[in-house]
Design a protein around this motif. Structure first.
Motif, PDB file in Angstrom:
ATOM      1  N   GLN A 177     -12.443  -8.949  18.023  1.00 22.12           N
ATOM      2  CA  GLN A 177     -11.772  -9.239  19.291  1.00 22.12           C
ATOM      3  C   GLN A 177     -11.639  -8.004  20.173  1.00 22.12           C
ATOM      4  O   GLN A 177     -11.761  -8.105  21.388  1.00 22.12           O
ATOM      5  N   ASN A 178     -11.378  -6.842  19.592  1.00 22.17           N
ATOM      6  CA  ASN A 178     -11.221  -5.643  20.413  1.00 22.17           C
ATOM      7  C   ASN A 178     -12.526  -5.263  21.101  1.00 22.17           C
ATOM      8  O   ASN A 178     -12.530  -4.880  22.267  1.00 22.17           O
ATOM      9  N   THR A 179     -13.624  -5.398  20.408  1.00 20.16           N
ATOM     10  CA  THR A 179     -14.928  -5.175  21.037  1.00 20.16           C
ATOM     11  C   THR A 179     -15.164  -6.205  22.134  1.00 20.16           C
ATOM     12  O   THR A 179     -15.636  -5.879  23.223  1.00 20.16           O
ATOM     13  N   ALA A 180     -14.809  -7.461  21.856  1.00 19.60           N
ATOM     14  CA  ALA A 180     -15.013  -8.542  22.838  1.00 19.60           C
ATOM     15  C   ALA A 180     -14.202  -8.312  24.106  1.00 19.60           C
ATOM     16  O   ALA A 180     -14.688  -8.585  25.215  1.00 19.60           O
TER      17      ALA A 180
ATOM     18  N   ASN B  59      -0.075  -5.101  17.216  1.00 19.35           N
ATOM     19  CA  ASN B  59       0.630  -5.632  16.057  1.00 19.35           C
ATOM     20  C   ASN B  59       1.759  -6.573  16.488  1.00 19.35           C
ATOM     21  O   ASN B  59       2.723  -6.772  15.761  1.00 19.35           O
ATOM     22  N   LEU B  60       1.642  -7.134  17.690  1.00 21.91           N
ATOM     23  CA  LEU B  60       2.585  -8.147  18.159  1.00 21.91           C
ATOM     24  C   LEU B  60       1.919  -9.508  18.032  1.00 21.91           C
ATOM     25  O   LEU B  60       0.773  -9.687  18.435  1.00 21.91           O
ATOM     26  N   CYS B  61       2.640 -10.455  17.491  1.00 24.98           N
ATOM     27  CA  CYS B  61       2.085 -11.790  17.325  1.00 24.98           C
ATOM     28  C   CYS B  61       3.108 -12.817  17.795  1.00 24.98           C
ATOM     29  O   CYS B  61       4.278 -12.490  17.970  1.00 24.98           O
ATOM     30  N   PRO B  62       2.676 -14.055  17.989  1.00 26.34           N
ATOM     31  CA  PRO B  62       3.616 -15.091  18.411  1.00 26.34           C
ATOM     32  C   PRO B  62       4.687 -15.328  17.354  1.00 26.34           C
ATOM     33  O   PRO B  62       4.512 -15.001  16.178  1.00 26.34           O
ATOM     34  N   SER B  63       5.796 -15.908  17.770  1.00 23.61           N
ATOM     35  CA  SER B  63       6.939 -16.077  16.860  1.00 23.61           C
ATOM     36  C   SER B  63       6.619 -16.937  15.641  1.00 23.61           C
ATOM     37  O   SER B  63       7.187 -16.737  14.577  1.00 23.61           O
TER      38      SER B  63
ATOM     39  N   TRP C 219      -2.323 -13.299  19.404  1.00 18.96           N
ATOM     40  CA  TRP C 219      -1.962 -11.915  19.103  1.00 18.96           C
ATOM     41  C   TRP C 219      -2.137 -11.095  20.370  1.00 18.96           C
ATOM     42  O   TRP C 219      -3.000 -11.387  21.202  1.00 18.96           O
ATOM     43  N   VAL C 220      -1.366 -10.026  20.519  1.00 20.39           N
ATOM     44  CA  VAL C 220      -1.453  -9.179  21.702  1.00 20.39           C
ATOM     45  C   VAL C 220      -2.268  -7.933  21.367  1.00 20.39           C
ATOM     46  O   VAL C 220      -1.931  -7.193  20.439  1.00 20.39           O
ATOM     47  N   ASP C 221      -3.340  -7.720  22.124  1.00 22.93           N
ATOM     48  CA  ASP C 221      -4.153  -6.511  22.008  1.00 22.93           C
ATOM     49  C   ASP C 221      -4.026  -5.730  23.307  1.00 22.93           C
ATOM     50  O   ASP C 221      -3.719  -6.294  24.359  1.00 22.93           O
TER      51      ASP C 221
ATOM     52  N   ARG D 184      -8.036   4.266  36.398  1.00 23.99           N
ATOM     53  CA  ARG D 184      -7.581   3.983  35.033  1.00 23.99           C
ATOM     54  C   ARG D 184      -6.787   2.677  35.011  1.00 23.99           C
ATOM     55  O   ARG D 184      -5.958   2.441  35.865  1.00 23.99           O
ATOM     56  N   TRP D 185      -7.072   1.850  33.996  1.00 22.78           N
ATOM     57  CA  TRP D 185      -6.412   0.555  33.847  1.00 22.78           C
ATOM     58  C   TRP D 185      -5.914   0.404  32.421  1.00 22.78           C
ATOM     59  O   TRP D 185      -6.583   0.807  31.483  1.00 22.78           O
ATOM     60  N   GLU D 186      -4.741  -0.198  32.256  1.00 25.83           N
ATOM     61  CA  GLU D 186      -4.202  -0.607  30.962  1.00 25.83           C
ATOM     62  C   GLU D 186      -4.084  -2.128  31.027  1.00 25.83           C
ATOM     63  O   GLU D 186      -3.485  -2.666  31.961  1.00 25.83           O
ATOM     64  N   VAL D 187      -4.640  -2.808  30.042  1.00 23.20           N
ATOM     65  CA  VAL D 187      -4.689  -4.268  30.070  1.00 23.20           C
ATOM     66  C   VAL D 187      -4.195  -4.829  28.743  1.00 23.20           C
ATOM     67  O   VAL D 187      -4.553  -4.317  27.683  1.00 23.20           O
ATOM     68  N   ALA D 188      -3.362  -5.864  28.813  1.00 24.33           N
ATOM     69  CA  ALA D 188      -2.928  -6.576  27.609  1.00 24.33           C
ATOM     70  C   ALA D 188      -3.731  -7.868  27.519  1.00 24.33           C
ATOM     71  O   ALA D 188      -3.918  -8.561  28.519  1.00 24.33           O
TER      72      ALA D 188
END
Length: 124
Positions: free
Chosen positions: A92-95, A68-72, A43-45, A31-35
């Motif tokens: 982007q999430n599919t990509a 829902n995190l974005c650059p300042s 944007w952070v997905d 199992r992997w969690e990736v940002a």
């Protein structure tokens, strides 16, 4: 996928490490969690990958969504978008998922299980 669970695990590890916009945030066995930082705006997905090695053929379950995190710099834009819900993920999430699966060289059949929110799923 047409490989053993261990070969697939190694290939996924390598694909995540090689991706220019991905950071491994946690890993545990299969199992992997990736940002991911989206190209351009940053944007952070987040994506999760789990290899089910008890299945034949091997099954990789993957999910991705926005944190829902974005650059300042986008503070005021984000406030407006959140208010009126006028944004989407532009696929982007599919990509993110496809980048890792293709980078791992896995021979995969893709199946969309669920789509929630304002997301775009582009079929192959």
């Amino acid at each position: 996928a047409n490989s053993t669970a261990e070969e697939a695990r190694k290939a996924i590890d390598d694909a995540i490490a090689a991706h220019p916009n991905a950071s491994l945030t946690s890993e545990g066995g299969m199992r992997w969690e990736v940002a991911f930082l989206t190209p351009g705006c940053g944007w952070v997905d987040r994506a999760s990958f789990e290899l089910l090695d008890s299945s034949e053929p091997l099954t990789l379950t993957a999910t991705s969504g926005s944190t829902n995190l974005c650059p300042s710099w986008c503070g005021c834009v984000r406030t407006c978008c959140t208010c009126v819900r006028c944004y989407s993920d532009n696929a982007q999430n599919t990509a993110h998922i496809r980048d890792i699966v293709e980078g791992a060289g896995l021979d995969a059949t893709e199946q969309l299980v669920s789509k929630k929110g304002i997301s775009i799923y582009l079929k192959r």
